[in-house]
Design a protein around this motif. Structure first.
Motif, mmCIF file in Angstrom:
data_model
loop_
_atom_site.group_PDB
_atom_site.id
_atom_site.type_symbol
_atom_site.label_atom_id
_atom_site.label_comp_id
_atom_site.label_asym_id
_atom_site.label_seq_id
_atom_site.Cartn_x
_atom_site.Cartn_y
_atom_site.Cartn_z
ATOM 1 N N HIS A 72 24.996 -4.595 16.355
ATOM 2 C CA HIS A 72 25.169 -3.235 16.851
ATOM 3 C C HIS A 72 23.880 -2.816 17.557
ATOM 4 C CE1 HIS A 72 25.587 1.146 16.794
ATOM 5 N NE2 HIS A 72 26.886 0.933 16.658
ATOM 6 N N ASP A 74 22.219 -0.181 17.565
ATOM 7 C CA ASP A 74 21.331 0.660 16.751
ATOM 8 C C ASP A 74 20.849 -0.022 15.482
ATOM 9 O OD1 ASP A 74 21.506 2.795 18.544
ATOM 10 O OD2 ASP A 74 23.329 3.552 17.595
ATOM 11 N N TRP A 75 20.946 -1.345 15.394
ATOM 12 C CA TRP A 75 20.640 -2.025 14.138
ATOM 13 C C TRP A 75 19.201 -1.817 13.679
ATOM 14 C CZ3 TRP A 75 17.387 -6.222 13.040
ATOM 15 C CH2 TRP A 75 16.803 -6.848 14.141
ATOM 16 N N GLN A 76 18.268 -1.502 14.577
ATOM 17 C CA GLN A 76 16.867 -1.288 14.189
ATOM 18 C C GLN A 76 16.484 0.185 14.114
ATOM 19 O OE1 GLN A 76 14.979 -4.009 17.135
ATOM 20 N NE2 GLN A 76 14.005 -4.874 15.322
ATOM 21 N N THR A 77 17.418 1.069 14.367
ATOM 22 C CA THR A 77 17.118 2.498 14.352
ATOM 23 C C THR A 77 16.951 2.970 12.907
ATOM 24 O OG1 THR A 77 18.426 2.785 16.357
ATOM 25 C CG2 THR A 77 17.946 4.771 15.069
ATOM 26 N N VAL A 80 19.728 4.619 10.382
ATOM 27 C CA VAL A 80 21.073 4.249 10.837
ATOM 28 C C VAL A 80 21.449 2.920 10.197
ATOM 29 C CG1 VAL A 80 22.483 3.607 12.836
ATOM 30 C CG2 VAL A 80 20.801 5.445 13.030
ATOM 31 N N ALA A 82 23.559 -0.107 10.633
ATOM 32 C CA ALA A 82 24.319 -0.812 11.669
ATOM 33 C C ALA A 82 24.119 -2.306 11.480
ATOM 34 C CB ALA A 82 23.865 -0.377 13.054
#
Length: 156
Positions: A72, A74-77, A80, A82
């Motif tokens: 996804h 946003d996986w490092q946000t 979040v 993800a």
């Protein structure tokens, strides 16, 4: 069929072909037994296993991790939840084989909440192996080599 998937299968076949057609040499006599903590070399993955893994991945994993294991966006946000990429561009290659298997089998919890489902009882050990083989086939060669070296390093 997805063009990237087809390209991956062709590239894997080309990579495995020299192993199947290469000159056979007599094995050297062992000089001493390898320490128990060093990982034994893995046998080459078959095209059939990669095909099974690709199908199982599309059926069970692609919804969250993306059809090409890209994860996804946003996986490092921070904050979040993800799904991360499994194509060698995330942290997947930092995990041991046992950790990869455990994440699939047992799922993943973060802050007490289940963020990845458990596939225990829904996927067999062989199916899990095939899925891992498929997404590892997507890893850049230098990433896979680094992962293999890390797996062979004695724990101590």
């Amino acid at each position: 069929m997805n063009q990237r998937y087809a390209l991956c299968i062709v590239l894997i076949a080309l990579a495995v072909l020299p192993l199947a057609c290469g000159k056979k040499e007599e094995p050297a006599a062992p000089t001493s037994a390898a320490p128990a903590s060093v990982a034994a070399p893995e046998p080459p993955v078959s095209i059939a296993a990669l095909n099974r893994g690709a199908g199982l991945y599309q059926e069970h994993c692609a919804q969250c991790h993306g059809p090409e294991a890209q994860g996804h966006p946003d996986w490092q946000t921070p904050g979040v939840t993800a799904a991360p990429p499994l194509d060698g561009t995330g942290n997947d290659w930092k995990r041991s084989r046992a950790e990869l298997v455990a994440a699939i089998r047992n799922g993943v919890k973060r802050d007490g909440a289940q963020v990845m489902p458990s596939w225990n009882g829904r996927l067999s050990d062989n199916e899990i192996d095939d899925i891992i083989a498929w997404f590892q086939a997507l890893w850049p060669p230098e990433v896979y080599s680094q992962w293999r070296r890390k797996q062979a390093t004695p724990k101590g």
